[in-house]
Design a protein around this motif. Structure first.
Motif, PDB file in Angstrom:
ATOM      1  N   ARG A   1       1.294  -1.161   0.065  1.00 33.51           N
ATOM      2  CA  ARG A   1      -0.028   0.242   0.204  1.00 33.51           C
ATOM      3  C   ARG A   1       0.779   1.494   0.101  1.00 33.51           C
ATOM      4  O   ARG A   1       0.741   2.436  -0.279  1.00 33.51           O
ATOM      5  CB  ARG A   1      -0.592   0.357   1.537  1.00 33.51           C
ATOM      6  N   TYR A   2       1.936   1.080   0.681  1.00 30.89           N
ATOM      7  CA  TYR A   2       3.162   2.281   0.501  1.00 30.89           C
ATOM      8  C   TYR A   2       3.379   2.478  -0.841  1.00 30.89           C
ATOM      9  O   TYR A   2       4.085   3.776  -1.213  1.00 30.89           O
ATOM     10  CB  TYR A   2       3.879   1.754   1.361  1.00 30.89           C
TER      11      TYR A   2
ATOM     12  N   SER B   1       2.167   1.785  -3.501  1.00 30.06           N
ATOM     13  CA  SER B   1       1.189   1.608  -4.979  1.00 30.06           C
ATOM     14  C   SER B   1       1.057   3.970  -4.279  1.00 30.06           C
ATOM     15  O   SER B   1       0.698   3.923  -5.724  1.00 30.06           O
ATOM     16  CB  SER B   1      -0.014   0.983  -4.055  1.00 30.06           C
ATOM     17  N   GLN B   2       2.054   4.325  -3.165  1.00 26.81           N
ATOM     18  CA  GLN B   2       1.742   5.596  -3.689  1.00 26.81           C
ATOM     19  C   GLN B   2       2.273   6.420  -5.104  1.00 26.81           C
ATOM     20  O   GLN B   2       2.297   7.596  -4.929  1.00 26.81           O
ATOM     21  CB  GLN B   2       1.860   5.674  -2.322  1.00 26.81           C
ATOM     22  N   SER B   3       3.426   5.405  -5.401  1.00 34.49           N
ATOM     23  CA  SER B   3       4.548   5.687  -6.072  1.00 34.49           C
ATOM     24  C   SER B   3       3.772   4.538  -7.841  1.00 34.49           C
ATOM     25  O   SER B   3       4.816   4.171  -8.283  1.00 34.49           O
ATOM     26  CB  SER B   3       5.859   5.841  -5.573  1.00 34.49           C
ATOM     27  N   ARG B   4       2.816   5.226  -8.378  1.00 36.31           N
ATOM     28  CA  ARG B   4       2.429   4.173  -9.068  1.00 36.31           C
ATOM     29  C   ARG B   4       3.378   4.212  -9.996  1.00 36.31           C
ATOM     30  O   ARG B   4       3.820   3.484 -11.396  1.00 36.31           O
ATOM     31  CB  ARG B   4       1.022   4.221  -9.206  1.00 36.31           C
TER      32      ARG B   4
ATOM     33  N   THR C   1       9.205   5.597  -0.797  1.00 32.94           N
ATOM     34  CA  THR C   1       9.227   5.380   0.306  1.00 32.94           C
ATOM     35  C   THR C   1       9.264   5.498   1.364  1.00 32.94           C
ATOM     36  O   THR C   1       8.758   5.777   2.307  1.00 32.94           O
ATOM     37  CB  THR C   1       9.000   3.424  -0.135  1.00 32.94           C
TER      38      THR C   1
ATOM     39  N   THR D   1       8.177   8.509   2.674  1.00 32.16           N
ATOM     40  CA  THR D   1       6.332   8.591   3.137  1.00 32.16           C
ATOM     41  C   THR D   1       6.664   7.793   4.638  1.00 32.16           C
ATOM     42  O   THR D   1       5.932   8.252   6.168  1.00 32.16           O
ATOM     43  CB  THR D   1       6.304   7.996   2.229  1.00 32.16           C
TER      44      THR D   1
ATOM     45  N   ASP E   1       5.268   9.459   7.954  1.00 30.84           N
ATOM     46  CA  ASP E   1       4.436   8.542   9.408  1.00 30.84           C
ATOM     47  C   ASP E   1       4.375   8.751  10.644  1.00 30.84           C
ATOM     48  O   ASP E   1       3.679   8.851  11.154  1.00 30.84           O
ATOM     49  CB  ASP E   1       3.360   7.336   8.413  1.00 30.84           C
TER      50      ASP E   1
END
Length: 599
Positions: free
Chosen positions: A27-28, A30-33, A110, A113, A117
């Motif tokens: 999921r992390y 996928s933030q850089s698709r 990633t 990020t 968090d």
């Protein structure tokens, strides 16, 4: 208070679940698709080009023909195949290089990020979290664990994606060339998978224990460094070394077990791969001799290479499996911080504080540990502008009262009111902005003396900073420093004495102009003469403000408007200094013990 530490017996640890951790990591990612898509494209191109290499090598071998002990070569075909192979090598290497650059960028993005968090969660966690977690363990999660996750993204992810493409591509090409030899090649896959599954289950448990052991070791080292003076003063060097040895032995034990299991994977995979190679050559030779199966020497050679290509991804994954398990255990520890419930703030009332506030504690009960009451049905009213002192033996709940007032903890029952308003309805940022607390455990930041004083109000002018230092009696020692207000101090490592650190914090507090000033043993490390000067200055400065004073040294509280004497979580006596002496109760006994013969 619950002093349980992470990794100690009895600790409640979230169940180990590698699958959920992997999904969360994706999921992390996928933030850089966009990066992932380009990585996949380049990885696919590079891998597909490499998949043609064994087949072309086999075809190159088949351009050679031995007839009647004479070698003939189809040079046109051979040179064409060699040219195509050269191009494949060049473009495959180029695509791999570009893919590596994108992988590095994906890793950096990633990890930034995740680090944001974790950092943003840490500043929103309640004080109770830091009371029950060792600093060394938290630091280990922010450094060592995040570094392990970084390695996972930069290396293991690419290996995983590449392996999927290689395995699927090899199966398709081998089926086209010879289903029989493909079945032979696949015969050892079940054994491969079985060994991987059995070892991986055992490894994950050991790697989780290893990461917790690292956190405990870091905590011990951090405490040994910060408490070096205490260790030397009590001659505890041997005990400190013994504890370090015990933690080191624990870490070594789980690390060796984890590494042994991780190290056993590659040789086992290599053994299975060699067995696969032997079966392909034997069966292929038999089919070639019998004929009619379309098997050539080049086909056998291609299959031996494809078997290597097919088993290599599995072997590569097994060789990085220890790193993969370590990273998953680290990611799980990081997510435990992220998943910790933040400090609750249900306040929404936009209260406008005055120059002073009244404070009321109504039947407040509080326990750090269930069943062990620190405050028991406690009630107290502090009028606006009053100077109220809280005294009593150590551990009776004086400092706890301040923690509840500032909402570091919430009472089990009862209410706390400021100007008649329940503090639960006031946003914590506004509530804490109304209160300034000067604690016995002083906080000196890494910066200049000037920056330390202005830490509570960065917009303070030079004149305000110097006036704050003057009022708190910090000016004399600051002027003696090598560079005065520009002298650099380094937090806990500063050369300032405890008394000088307290004066610095007092100067900082005087800049905030709070409605409520709390002095929690704030003068415990200064001499009596300086204490009297500071008291006179503070009383003048805080003439209109409400002030709460906690002190064991009763000379600090003699001039308070009201003195509340604590015992067993309740107030047993209340009044001014002279009234309490006349009662000859608990306060009188405390005073008599400190000042024998003083009336």
């Amino acid at each position: 208070m619950n002093n349980m530490r992470p990794g100690e017996p009895g600790e409640r640890v979230a169940p180990a679940h590698p699958g959920k951790t992997v999904k969360r990591m994706f999921r992390y990612l996928s933030q850089s698709r966009g990066l992932i898509i380009w990585m996949l494209v380049l990885l696919a191109l590079s891998t597909i080009l490499e998949l043609f290499i064994p087949d072309l090598i086999g075809r190159a071998i088949d351009t050679l023909n031995i007839s009647e002990w004479q070698l003939t070569v189809n040079w046109n075909s051979l040179l064409l195949i060699l040219g195509v192979l050269l191009l494949l090598f060049i473009f495959s290497s180029l695509f791999k290089y570009l893919q590596g650059r994108l992988a590095a960028k994906l890793t950096r993005t990633t990890i930034v990020t995740i680090r944001k968090d974790v950092s943003s969660k840490l500043v929103r966690l309640p004080v109770s979290f830091f009371d029950t977690h060792q600093n060394g363990d938290i630091l280990a999660r922010l450094t060592n664990d995040i570094e392990n996750v970084s390695n996972l993204i930069s290396q293991a992810i690419a290996a995983l994606l590449s392996s999927v493409i290689v395995i699927v591509g090899c199966i398709v090409i081998m089926l086209i060339k010879s289903p029989i030899l493909t079945a032979v090649c696949m015969s050892t896959v079940v054994l491969n998978i079985l060994v991987t599954v059995i070892l991986s289950k055992k490894m994950f448990g050991f790697f989780r224990k290893q990461q917790k052991a690292v956190g405990k070791m870091n905590s011990h080292v951090e405490q040994s460094i910060s408490n070096k003076r205490t260790i030397d003063a009590y001659n505890l060097d041997d005990e400190c070394i013994e504890e370090c040895d015990a933690l080191s032995d624990e870490l070594t034990d789980v690390s060796v077990k984890a590494q042994v299991l991780g190290g056993a994977m590659p040789p086992l995979m290599c053994l299975i791969g060699n067995l696969n190679f032997l079966l392909i050559v034997a069966v292929g030779a038999l089919l070639f001799i019998r004929g009619g199966f379309g098997i050539t020497i080049g086909t056998i050679q291609a299959f031996t290479l494809y078997s290597r290509e097919f088993t290599q991804p599995i072997n590569e994954l097994s060789s990085v499996f220890s790193q993969f398990m370590t990273a998953l255990a680290s990611a799980e520890r990081i997510f435990q911080i992220i998943d910790t419930p933040p400090e609750i703030d249900e306040g929404d009332l936009d209260i406008v504080p005055g120059s002073s506030c009244s404070i009321t504690f109504e039947h407040v009960t509080f326990s750090y540990i269930r069943g062990v009451k620190v405050l028991d049905d406690f009630s107290l009213t502090i009028e606006k502008g009053q100077k109220v002192a809280l005294v009593g033996k150590t551990g009776v709940g004086k400092t706890t009262l301040i923690s509840l007032l500032m909402r570091f903890y919430e009472p089990d029952s009862g209410r706390i009111l400021i100007d008649g308003v329940d503090i639960k309805t006031i946003p914590k940022s506004r509530l804490r902005g109304m209160i300034t607390a000067v604690l016995q455990s002083t906080a000196v930041i890494d910066g200049t003396v000037r920056e330390n004083i202005a830490y509570a109000r960065f917009t303070a002018t030079e004149e305000e900073i110097k006036n704050a230092a003057r009022v708190s009696c910090a000016e004399p020692f600051i002027e003696r420093l090598e560079n005065g207000y520009d002298t650099h101090v380094q937090g806990e490592e500063s050369k300032l004495s405890q008394g000088e650190r307290q004066l610095l914090c007092l100067a900082r507090s005087s800049l905030t102009s709070p409605s409520v000033l709390i002095l929690d043993e704030a003068l415990s490390s200064v001499d009596s003469a300086t204490e009297q000067k500071i008291q006179d200055a503070l009383l003048s400065m805080m003439e209109e403000q409400t002030c709460i004073i906690i002190a064991h040294r009763l000379s600090t509280v003699k001039n308070a408007d009201k003195i509340a004497v604590f015992s067993d979580g309740r107030i047993v006596e209340i009044g001014d200094h002279k009234e309490l002496l006349r009662q000859q109760g608990v306060y009188y006994s405390l005073y008599k013990n400190q000042y024998i013969g003083v009336q």
